[in-house]
Design an enzyme around this catalytic site. Structure first.
Site, PDB file in Angstrom:
ATOM      1  N   GLU A  97       0.818  -1.218   0.000  1.00 32.12           N
ATOM      2  CA  GLU A  97       0.000   0.000   0.000  1.00 32.12           C
ATOM      3  C   GLU A  97       0.847   1.260   0.000  1.00 32.12           C
ATOM      4  O   GLU A  97       1.940   1.277   0.561  1.00 32.12           O
ATOM      5  CB  GLU A  97      -0.820   0.061   1.287  1.00 32.12           C
ATOM      6  CG  GLU A  97      -1.776  -1.060   1.462  1.00 32.12           C
ATOM      7  CD  GLU A  97      -2.436  -1.014   2.833  1.00 32.12           C
ATOM      8  OE1 GLU A  97      -2.953  -2.039   3.253  1.00 32.12           O
ATOM      9  OE2 GLU A  97      -2.408   0.054   3.471  1.00 32.12           O
ATOM     10  N   CYS A 110       3.297   8.273   1.354  1.00 34.57           N
ATOM     11  CA  CYS A 110       3.781   7.324   2.360  1.00 34.57           C
ATOM     12  C   CYS A 110       3.945   5.983   1.651  1.00 34.57           C
ATOM     13  O   CYS A 110       2.994   5.465   1.078  1.00 34.57           O
ATOM     14  CB  CYS A 110       2.737   7.233   3.475  1.00 34.57           C
ATOM     15  SG  CYS A 110       3.118   5.957   4.677  1.00 34.57           S
ATOM     16  N   CYS A 117       5.755  -7.421   7.879  1.00 33.49           N
ATOM     17  CA  CYS A 117       6.762  -6.879   8.800  1.00 33.49           C
ATOM     18  C   CYS A 117       7.078  -7.914   9.876  1.00 33.49           C
ATOM     19  O   CYS A 117       6.208  -8.673  10.277  1.00 33.49           O
ATOM     20  CB  CYS A 117       6.209  -5.603   9.438  1.00 33.49           C
ATOM     21  SG  CYS A 117       7.421  -4.727  10.445  1.00 33.49           S
ATOM     22  N   CYS A 121       4.929  -5.093  16.369  1.00 33.10           N
ATOM     23  CA  CYS A 121       4.348  -4.068  17.259  1.00 33.10           C
ATOM     24  C   CYS A 121       2.862  -4.403  17.482  1.00 33.10           C
ATOM     25  O   CYS A 121       2.132  -4.687  16.534  1.00 33.10           O
ATOM     26  CB  CYS A 121       4.487  -2.676  16.652  1.00 33.10           C
ATOM     27  SG  CYS A 121       6.213  -2.189  16.430  1.00 33.10           S
ATOM     28  N   CYS A 124      -0.118  -2.530  15.569  1.00 31.53           N
ATOM     29  CA  CYS A 124       0.061  -2.267  14.141  1.00 31.53           C
ATOM     30  C   CYS A 124      -0.592  -3.348  13.276  1.00 31.53           C
ATOM     31  O   CYS A 124      -0.363  -4.544  13.481  1.00 31.53           O
ATOM     32  CB  CYS A 124       1.553  -2.185  13.834  1.00 31.53           C
ATOM     33  SG  CYS A 124       1.888  -1.864  12.101  1.00 31.53           S
ATOM     34  N   LEU A 220       8.662   5.834  19.108  1.00 33.82           N
ATOM     35  CA  LEU A 220       9.009   5.640  20.523  1.00 33.82           C
ATOM     36  C   LEU A 220       7.826   4.995  21.282  1.00 33.82           C
ATOM     37  O   LEU A 220       7.959   3.930  21.853  1.00 33.82           O
ATOM     38  CB  LEU A 220       9.403   6.988  21.120  1.00 33.82           C
ATOM     39  CG  LEU A 220      10.065   6.965  22.484  1.00 33.82           C
ATOM     40  CD1 LEU A 220      11.300   6.082  22.498  1.00 33.82           C
ATOM     41  CD2 LEU A 220      10.447   8.387  22.926  1.00 33.82           C
ATOM     42  N   CYS A 337      -1.815   2.520   7.313  1.00 35.47           N
ATOM     43  CA  CYS A 337      -1.164   1.493   6.505  1.00 35.47           C
ATOM     44  C   CYS A 337      -1.355   0.093   7.040  1.00 35.47           C
ATOM     45  O   CYS A 337      -1.392  -0.142   8.222  1.00 35.47           O
ATOM     46  CB  CYS A 337       0.308   1.805   6.338  1.00 35.47           C
ATOM     47  SG  CYS A 337       0.550   2.542   4.742  1.00 35.47           S
TER      48      CYS A 337
HETATM   49  N1  SAH Z   1       8.461   0.160  10.876  1.00 35.46           N
HETATM   50  C1  SAH Z   1       8.583   1.571  10.867  1.00 35.46           C
HETATM   51  C2  SAH Z   1       7.744   2.282   9.829  1.00 35.46           C
HETATM   52  C3  SAH Z   1       6.357   1.772   9.569  1.00 35.46           C
HETATM   53  S1  SAH Z   1       5.112   2.140  10.736  1.00 35.46           S
HETATM   54  C4  SAH Z   1       8.342   2.133  12.253  1.00 35.46           C
HETATM   55  O1  SAH Z   1       8.034   1.370  13.156  1.00 35.46           O
HETATM   56  O2  SAH Z   1       8.536   3.326  12.460  1.00 35.46           O
HETATM   57  C5  SAH Z   1       4.861   3.875  10.633  1.00 35.46           C
HETATM   58  C6  SAH Z   1       4.410   4.505  11.918  1.00 35.46           C
HETATM   59  O3  SAH Z   1       3.035   4.178  12.208  1.00 35.46           O
HETATM   60  C7  SAH Z   1       5.196   4.061  13.130  1.00 35.46           C
HETATM   61  O4  SAH Z   1       5.435   5.158  13.968  1.00 35.46           O
HETATM   62  C8  SAH Z   1       4.247   3.076  13.770  1.00 35.46           C
HETATM   63  O5  SAH Z   1       4.572   2.845  15.114  1.00 35.46           O
HETATM   64  C9  SAH Z   1       2.923   3.771  13.547  1.00 35.46           C
HETATM   65  N2  SAH Z   1       1.743   2.928  13.697  1.00 35.46           N
HETATM   66  C10 SAH Z   1       1.570   1.637  13.367  1.00 35.46           C
HETATM   67  N3  SAH Z   1       0.331   1.218  13.689  1.00 35.46           N
HETATM   68  C11 SAH Z   1      -0.310   2.271  14.218  1.00 35.46           C
HETATM   69  C12 SAH Z   1      -1.603   2.475  14.746  1.00 35.46           C
HETATM   70  N4  SAH Z   1      -2.513   1.498  14.801  1.00 35.46           N
HETATM   71  N5  SAH Z   1      -1.907   3.708  15.225  1.00 35.46           N
HETATM   72  C13 SAH Z   1      -0.998   4.715  15.179  1.00 35.46           C
HETATM   73  N6  SAH Z   1       0.236   4.590  14.701  1.00 35.46           N
HETATM   74  C14 SAH Z   1       0.589   3.376  14.234  1.00 35.46           C
END
Ligand code: SAH
Length: 347
Positions: A97, A110, A117, A121, A124, A220, A337
């Site tokens: 995407e 973006c 991945c 997390c 996510c 963070l 995303c």
């Molecule tokens: N892997 C990288 C980039 C992809 S995620 C990273 O971790 O930074 C892009 C951003 O979206 C990151 O800050 C991630 O923590 C955040 N993100 C992912 N899922 C989310 C959600 N459900 N709500 C808000 N931010 C989210």
């Protein structure tokens, strides 16, 4: 070059590699610059369109190289704010995407860096289905080129914040950055590109040594090791202390201030103590804190709204931190995303 059994992906080659490939084949190396400009600046999709290249060379190029494309499997346009979300199909049937957004300072996209991945997390959507494979440099570039062709908009900025962890696909991402910023090609300044990482510490040091103008965003999401490890497994490998050390080094080497991403989650990381903890980590550092009300993902019970994020922002502002709440774009098209790919793949 005529002996190669498989056609080479020409969009993934940097100018030096293209020059060497042409020289090896007995061609003049300056042709590489012309071809590079055709594919990255003028965005032709076939060698036959390269009018300043001889017919003979065009035929040979066609035999040995391919100019890849992505197909637009789905396209969702927001009726609120001109955001367009693309679901792209790749050669091997996988999907990724990209989200094109319109800001006052221009169009920003973006893009994804991996199919799926590994980082896991908890909040996510991309993590739920796990990891499939890395994207090639051309698959990253094409997310931008195809969106420009489809939308008719010029893209000024790119953020590597889509599906995947860019520093876990380091070599291909570096190649992508080299190609997209080459003045002989697309020429997008690295100052207009942000790379977001969950905190792969050794790669932050490596990136710092390259001294590019790239903006580094660090996800963070918690100032406490225990809390961060709970929602971001990567923290068990590299804790907050090591991560902060790497961030300070990045600033020292590049002079670029770091942007810290913080997804505000109600009852998890939004208390007065959390604000105080962030201040003790980031106070005095040349950085910016970007708050995101956590996007609700069906399988998780993490919740927050704009009000929660604004309240947390006030707490940080009072302490003197440089902080903003990210604008929510494309909320009517599930622009966060990972969500669209999951629907497509049923994963
Ligand atoms: N892997 C990288 C980039 C992809 S995620 C990273 O971790 O930074 C892009 C951003 O979206 C990151 O800050 C991630 O923590 C955040 N993100 C992912 N899922 C989310 C959600 N459900 N709500 C808000 N931010 C989210």
């Amino acid at each position: 070059m005529e002996n190669s059994s498989e056609k080479r992906d020409i969009l993934s080659m940097n100018l030096c590699e293209l020059e060497s490939a042409l020289e090896e084949a007995g061609e003049k190396s300056f042709r590489a610059g012309q071809i590079y400009s055709w594919i990255h600046a003028k965005k032709v999709t076939e060698f036959s369109q390269m009018s300043n290249i001889s017919l003979e060379l065009r035929t040979r190029l066609d035999k040995n190289f391919c100019i890849k494309r992505l197909n637009v499997a789905k396209r969702l346009e927001s009726c609120r704010d001109n955001t367009i979300k693309y679901l792209y199909g790749l050669d091997d049937g996988n999907h990724i995407e990209s989200v094109l957004m319109e800001y006052e300072h221009g169009n920003s996209i973006c893009i994804s860096t991996q199919v799926g991945c590994k980082m896991g997390c908890k909040f996510c959507a991309s993590a739920i289905a796990g990891f499939v494979r890395d994207l090639t440099p051309s698959e990253m570039l094409l997310q931008i080129y195809e969106a420009e062709a489809d939308s008719g908009r010029h893209i000024d900025n790119a953020v590597l914040m889509g599906i995947g962890e860019p520093l876990d696909n380091y070599d291909n991402v570096m190649r992508f950055l080299e190609i997209i910023s080459d003045p002989k090609g697309r020429g997008m300044s690295l100052r207009h590109i942000s790379l977001s990482t969950c905190g792969i510490v050794p790669k932050i040091y490596e990136l710092a040594k390259r001294k590019t103008g790239l903006t580094l965003s660090v996800s963070l999401h918690s100032g406490y090791d225990e809390g961060r490890s709970e929602i971001m497994p990567v923290n068990r490998r590299w804790g907050i202390g090591e991560l902060m050390e790497a961030c300070r080094d990045y600033f020292k080497e590049t002079g670029r201030r770091i942007s810290f991403e913080y997804a505000v989650i109600e009852g998890v990381n939004d208390s007065a103590a959390d604000a105080q903890r962030l201040y003790s980590l980031l106070g005095g550092m040349n950085c910016h804190v970007n708050l995101i009300p956590v996007n609700e993902v069906r399988e998780t019970d993490f919740r927050a709204d704009r009000k929660t994020a604004e309240r947390f922002k006030e707490r940080l502002l009072k302490k003197g931190l440089n902080v903003t709440v990210r604008r929510t774009l494309g909320s009517d098209i599930n622009a966060a995303c990972g969500q669209l790919r999951r629907e497509q793949e049923h994963c």
